[in-house]
Design a protein around this motif. Structure first.
Motif, PDB file in Angstrom:
ATOM      1  N   VAL A 198       6.985 -13.036 -56.201  1.00 47.87           N
ATOM      2  CA  VAL A 198       5.965 -12.546 -57.159  1.00 47.87           C
ATOM      3  C   VAL A 198       5.134 -13.834 -57.642  1.00 47.87           C
ATOM      4  O   VAL A 198       5.566 -14.822 -57.965  1.00 47.87           O
ATOM      5  N   ASP A 199       3.890 -13.903 -56.992  1.00 46.65           N
ATOM      6  CA  ASP A 199       2.703 -14.821 -57.352  1.00 46.65           C
ATOM      7  C   ASP A 199       1.853 -14.249 -58.421  1.00 46.65           C
ATOM      8  O   ASP A 199       1.730 -13.117 -58.230  1.00 46.65           O
ATOM      9  N   LEU A 200       1.563 -15.014 -59.645  1.00 43.73           N
ATOM     10  CA  LEU A 200       0.747 -14.720 -60.292  1.00 43.73           C
ATOM     11  C   LEU A 200      -0.673 -15.777 -60.379  1.00 43.73           C
ATOM     12  O   LEU A 200      -0.404 -16.930 -60.450  1.00 43.73           O
ATOM     13  N   VAL A 201      -1.947 -15.139 -60.410  1.00 45.50           N
ATOM     14  CA  VAL A 201      -2.805 -15.881 -60.114  1.00 45.50           C
ATOM     15  C   VAL A 201      -4.073 -15.240 -61.346  1.00 45.50           C
ATOM     16  O   VAL A 201      -4.281 -14.087 -61.423  1.00 45.50           O
ATOM     17  N   ASP A 202      -4.557 -16.325 -61.843  1.00 46.36           N
ATOM     18  CA  ASP A 202      -5.416 -16.107 -62.917  1.00 46.36           C
ATOM     19  C   ASP A 202      -6.908 -15.808 -62.211  1.00 46.36           C
ATOM     20  O   ASP A 202      -7.535 -16.312 -61.005  1.00 46.36           O
ATOM     21  N   LEU A 203      -7.900 -14.805 -62.858  1.00 45.15           N
ATOM     22  CA  LEU A 203      -9.122 -14.595 -62.351  1.00 45.15           C
ATOM     23  C   LEU A 203     -10.075 -14.369 -63.781  1.00 45.15           C
ATOM     24  O   LEU A 203      -9.472 -13.370 -64.614  1.00 45.15           O
ATOM     25  N   ASP A 204     -10.958 -15.051 -63.903  1.00 46.58           N
ATOM     26  CA  ASP A 204     -11.619 -15.185 -65.346  1.00 46.58           C
ATOM     27  C   ASP A 204     -12.663 -14.047 -65.272  1.00 46.58           C
ATOM     28  O   ASP A 204     -13.847 -14.214 -64.762  1.00 46.58           O
ATOM     29  N   SER A 205     -12.202 -12.863 -65.583  1.00 45.57           N
ATOM     30  CA  SER A 205     -12.910 -11.524 -65.512  1.00 45.57           C
ATOM     31  C   SER A 205     -12.588 -10.530 -66.667  1.00 45.57           C
ATOM     32  O   SER A 205     -11.400 -10.888 -67.136  1.00 45.57           O
ATOM     33  N   GLY A 206     -13.159  -9.470 -66.892  1.00 45.20           N
ATOM     34  CA  GLY A 206     -12.652  -8.455 -67.520  1.00 45.20           C
ATOM     35  C   GLY A 206     -11.632  -7.386 -66.484  1.00 45.20           C
ATOM     36  O   GLY A 206     -11.454  -7.978 -65.396  1.00 45.20           O
ATOM     37  N   HIS A 207     -11.615  -6.230 -66.911  1.00 45.79           N
ATOM     38  CA  HIS A 207     -10.605  -5.508 -66.073  1.00 45.79           C
ATOM     39  C   HIS A 207     -11.078  -4.880 -64.806  1.00 45.79           C
ATOM     40  O   HIS A 207     -10.229  -4.525 -64.030  1.00 45.79           O
ATOM     41  N   TRP A 208     -12.394  -4.939 -64.565  1.00 43.01           N
ATOM     42  CA  TRP A 208     -13.132  -4.451 -63.297  1.00 43.01           C
ATOM     43  C   TRP A 208     -13.721  -5.694 -62.691  1.00 43.01           C
ATOM     44  O   TRP A 208     -14.811  -5.688 -62.416  1.00 43.01           O
ATOM     45  N   PRO A 209     -12.825  -6.579 -61.904  1.00 45.45           N
ATOM     46  CA  PRO A 209     -13.309  -7.588 -61.288  1.00 45.45           C
ATOM     47  C   PRO A 209     -14.015  -7.187 -60.065  1.00 45.45           C
ATOM     48  O   PRO A 209     -15.078  -7.983 -59.584  1.00 45.45           O
ATOM     49  N   MET A 210     -13.909  -6.025 -59.617  1.00 46.29           N
ATOM     50  CA  MET A 210     -14.554  -5.582 -58.212  1.00 46.29           C
ATOM     51  C   MET A 210     -16.085  -5.618 -58.684  1.00 46.29           C
ATOM     52  O   MET A 210     -17.017  -5.587 -57.490  1.00 46.29           O
ATOM     53  N   PHE A 211     -16.401  -5.237 -59.822  1.00 47.65           N
ATOM     54  CA  PHE A 211     -17.964  -5.202 -60.196  1.00 47.65           C
ATOM     55  C   PHE A 211     -18.371  -6.416 -60.547  1.00 47.65           C
ATOM     56  O   PHE A 211     -19.750  -6.686 -60.358  1.00 47.65           O
ATOM     57  N   THR A 212     -17.561  -7.361 -61.443  1.00 50.50           N
ATOM     58  CA  THR A 212     -18.371  -8.547 -62.038  1.00 50.50           C
ATOM     59  C   THR A 212     -17.801  -9.562 -61.219  1.00 50.50           C
ATOM     60  O   THR A 212     -18.525 -10.839 -61.408  1.00 50.50           O
ATOM     61  N   ARG A 213     -16.921  -9.714 -60.373  1.00 51.31           N
ATOM     62  CA  ARG A 213     -16.539 -10.888 -59.587  1.00 51.31           C
ATOM     63  C   ARG A 213     -15.909 -10.590 -58.242  1.00 51.31           C
ATOM     64  O   ARG A 213     -14.771 -10.788 -57.974  1.00 51.31           O
ATOM     65  N   PRO A 214     -16.782  -9.905 -57.728  1.00 47.48           N
ATOM     66  CA  PRO A 214     -16.299  -9.431 -56.387  1.00 47.48           C
ATOM     67  C   PRO A 214     -16.075 -10.580 -55.233  1.00 47.48           C
ATOM     68  O   PRO A 214     -15.052 -10.518 -54.540  1.00 47.48           O
ATOM     69  N   ALA A 215     -16.763 -11.612 -55.025  1.00 45.45           N
ATOM     70  CA  ALA A 215     -16.583 -12.680 -54.424  1.00 45.45           C
ATOM     71  C   ALA A 215     -15.282 -13.288 -54.790  1.00 45.45           C
ATOM     72  O   ALA A 215     -14.395 -13.790 -53.756  1.00 45.45           O
ATOM     73  N   GLU A 216     -15.129 -13.620 -55.808  1.00 45.02           N
ATOM     74  CA  GLU A 216     -13.750 -14.205 -56.324  1.00 45.02           C
ATOM     75  C   GLU A 216     -12.606 -13.378 -56.159  1.00 45.02           C
ATOM     76  O   GLU A 216     -11.576 -13.858 -55.747  1.00 45.02           O
ATOM     77  N   LEU A 217     -12.643 -12.225 -56.398  1.00 50.09           N
ATOM     78  CA  LEU A 217     -11.513 -11.410 -56.100  1.00 50.09           C
ATOM     79  C   LEU A 217     -11.336 -11.260 -54.522  1.00 50.09           C
ATOM     80  O   LEU A 217     -10.011 -11.496 -54.199  1.00 50.09           O
ATOM     81  N   ALA A 218     -12.183 -11.072 -53.810  1.00 48.86           N
ATOM     82  CA  ALA A 218     -12.123 -11.082 -52.441  1.00 48.86           C
ATOM     83  C   ALA A 218     -11.223 -12.564 -52.042  1.00 48.86           C
ATOM     84  O   ALA A 218     -10.444 -12.504 -51.275  1.00 48.86           O
ATOM     85  N   ARG A 219     -11.529 -13.591 -52.572  1.00 47.80           N
ATOM     86  CA  ARG A 219     -11.112 -14.791 -52.106  1.00 47.80           C
ATOM     87  C   ARG A 219      -9.533 -14.925 -52.586  1.00 47.80           C
ATOM     88  O   ARG A 219      -8.484 -15.264 -51.946  1.00 47.80           O
ATOM     89  N   LEU A 220      -9.345 -14.169 -53.670  1.00 47.22           N
ATOM     90  CA  LEU A 220      -7.966 -14.305 -54.280  1.00 47.22           C
ATOM     91  C   LEU A 220      -7.063 -13.402 -53.116  1.00 47.22           C
ATOM     92  O   LEU A 220      -5.901 -13.571 -52.945  1.00 47.22           O
ATOM     93  N   LEU A 221      -7.783 -12.127 -52.587  1.00 41.00           N
ATOM     94  CA  LEU A 221      -6.993 -11.494 -51.898  1.00 41.00           C
ATOM     95  C   LEU A 221      -6.694 -12.150 -50.745  1.00 41.00           C
ATOM     96  O   LEU A 221      -5.678 -11.911 -49.882  1.00 41.00           O
ATOM     97  N   ALA A 222      -7.673 -12.626 -50.047  1.00 40.55           N
ATOM     98  CA  ALA A 222      -7.536 -13.389 -48.967  1.00 40.55           C
ATOM     99  C   ALA A 222      -6.383 -14.505 -49.065  1.00 40.55           C
ATOM    100  O   ALA A 222      -5.578 -14.759 -48.141  1.00 40.55           O
ATOM    101  N   ASP A 223      -6.415 -15.183 -50.154  1.00 36.82           N
ATOM    102  CA  ASP A 223      -5.211 -16.115 -50.617  1.00 36.82           C
ATOM    103  C   ASP A 223      -4.063 -15.396 -50.356  1.00 36.82           C
ATOM    104  O   ASP A 223      -3.057 -16.131 -50.076  1.00 36.82           O
ATOM    105  N   ALA A 224      -3.954 -14.494 -50.956  1.00 36.29           N
ATOM    106  CA  ALA A 224      -2.602 -13.702 -51.014  1.00 36.29           C
ATOM    107  C   ALA A 224      -1.949 -13.451 -49.729  1.00 36.29           C
ATOM    108  O   ALA A 224      -0.787 -13.485 -49.356  1.00 36.29           O
ATOM    109  N   ILE A 225      -2.965 -13.087 -48.778  1.00 32.38           N
ATOM    110  CA  ILE A 225      -2.330 -13.177 -47.429  1.00 32.38           C
ATOM    111  C   ILE A 225      -1.989 -14.293 -46.797  1.00 32.38           C
ATOM    112  O   ILE A 225      -0.858 -14.346 -46.238  1.00 32.38           O
ATOM    113  N   SER A 226      -2.556 -15.344 -46.984  1.00 29.13           N
ATOM    114  CA  SER A 226      -2.236 -16.814 -46.352  1.00 29.13           C
ATOM    115  C   SER A 226      -0.906 -17.204 -47.133  1.00 29.13           C
ATOM    116  O   SER A 226      -0.092 -17.894 -46.540  1.00 29.13           O
ATOM    117  N   ARG A 227      -0.208 -16.578 -48.236  1.00 32.08           N
ATOM    118  CA  ARG A 227       0.860 -16.863 -48.745  1.00 32.08           C
ATOM    119  C   ARG A 227       1.715 -16.261 -47.964  1.00 32.08           C
ATOM    120  O   ARG A 227       3.120 -16.651 -48.350  1.00 32.08           O
TER     121      ARG A 227
END
Length: 227
Positions: A198-227
Motif C-alpha cells: 500500500v502506497d499513500l500519495v497526497d493530492l492537493d484538491s477536494g474530493h473530486w480531483p478529476m474536475f479540479t486537478r485532472p493533470a495532477e491526478l493523471a500523473r499520480l496514476l501514471a506514477d502508480a503504474i511505475s511503482r
C-alpha cells in the motif's frame, strides 16, 4: 497500459473527460467504465451489475490493467481485485477506501423512489468541495445521476484472500496521506490493513480531483503504474 477509470456515486463516464487526454499524453490507454444505473437511464441496476461491468472491462483489457476507483467506487475496484487478483497490475483508490465483507456498498443518503439522489452540497461543505467554484457545483448537481437503490444498498462480498497481494495506491485529496496511514493502522480500514503493498500519495484538491486537478491526478496514476 490500460487504466480503467471507475467513477463514484452520481458520476457517469463524462466525469473523466479531462483526465483521459492527460493519461493518453503520458502513453497510457484510459478506459472510463460505464456502470449500469449511472448514465444509462436504468434505475433497476444492482451492485452485482456494476461489478460485472468492471470485470468485463478487466477481461477486455490489453494485458493487466490498473483499476482506478473514485470515492464509493474504491470498493468496486477492490471487488475487482478480489475477483481477478492475478489479472490486475494494481488498484488505485482516489478519495476513499474499500468496504470490507458484509457492508452495504454506498448506503449513504436517503433513498427516494428507488434511487439515491445527489443530496446537495450541504454534506460536502469544507475540504470536500472547497476547490469547486459555484459554477462547477451547479454543473455537478445538474449532471448528477441518482444511484439505484440496488447499487447503494448492495452488500459487498469478498472471497479471495489473494486480493491482499494486489498492489494498492491510495490517492489522498481532501485528507492527507498521514491521516490515511493513521486510519489504516488504527484498524478503521481493515482491508488495507491486511494488504501487503500500500502506497499513500497526497493530492492537493477536494474530493473530486478529476474536475479540479485532472493533470495532477493523471500523473499520480501514471506514477502508480511505475511503482
Amino acid at each position: 497500459m490500460d487504466i480503467l477509470l471507475v467513477g463514484g456515486a452520481w458520476l457517469d463516464t463524462s466525469a473523466w473527460s479531462e483526465v483521459v487526454p492527460e493519461l493518453e499524453a503520458l502513453g497510457h490507454r484510459p478506459v472510463p467504465v460505464a456502470l449500469p444505473g449511472q448514465g444509462d437511464g436504468s434505475t433497476s441496476a444492482t451492485l452485482d451489475d456494476q461489478v460485472a461491468a468492471v470485470l468485463a472491462a478487466v477481461d477486455a483489457a490489453d494485458g493487466k490493467p490498473l483499476v482506478v476507483g473514485h470515492s464509493a467506487a474504491c470498493t468496486l475496484a477492490w471487488l475487482a481485485a478480489d475477483a481477478r487478483p492475478e489479472e490486475l497490475a494494481g488498484v488505485a483508490l482516489v478519495g476513499g477506501f474499500p468496504w470490507d465483507d458484509g457492508k452495504p456498498y454506498a448506503d449513504l443518503f436517503e433513498i427516494t423512489d428507488g434511487v439515491m439522489p445527489f443530496p446537495g452540497w450541504g454534506p460536502f461543505e469544507g475540504p470536500d468541495s472547497a476547490d469547486l467554484s459555484d459554477a462547477a457545483k451547479r454543473a455537478f448537481a445538474d449532471a448528477a445521476v441518482p444511484v439505484p437503490e440496488g447499487v447503494a444498498r448492495g452488500v459487498v462480498h469478498l472471497t479471495d484472500e489473494r486480493r491482499f497481494d494486489v498492489p494498492v495506491v491510495v490517492v489522498c485529496p481532501e485528507f492527507t496521506a498521514a491521516q490515511a496511514r493513521q486510519w489504516i493502522d488504527a484498524g478503521d480500514v481493515p482491508e488495507l490493513a491486511r494488504a501487503k503493498h500500500v502506497d499513500l500519495v497526497d493530492l492537493d484538491s477536494g474530493h473530486w480531483p478529476m474536475f479540479t486537478r485532472p493533470a495532477e491526478l493523471a500523473r499520480l496514476l501514471a506514477d502508480a503504474i511505475s511503482r
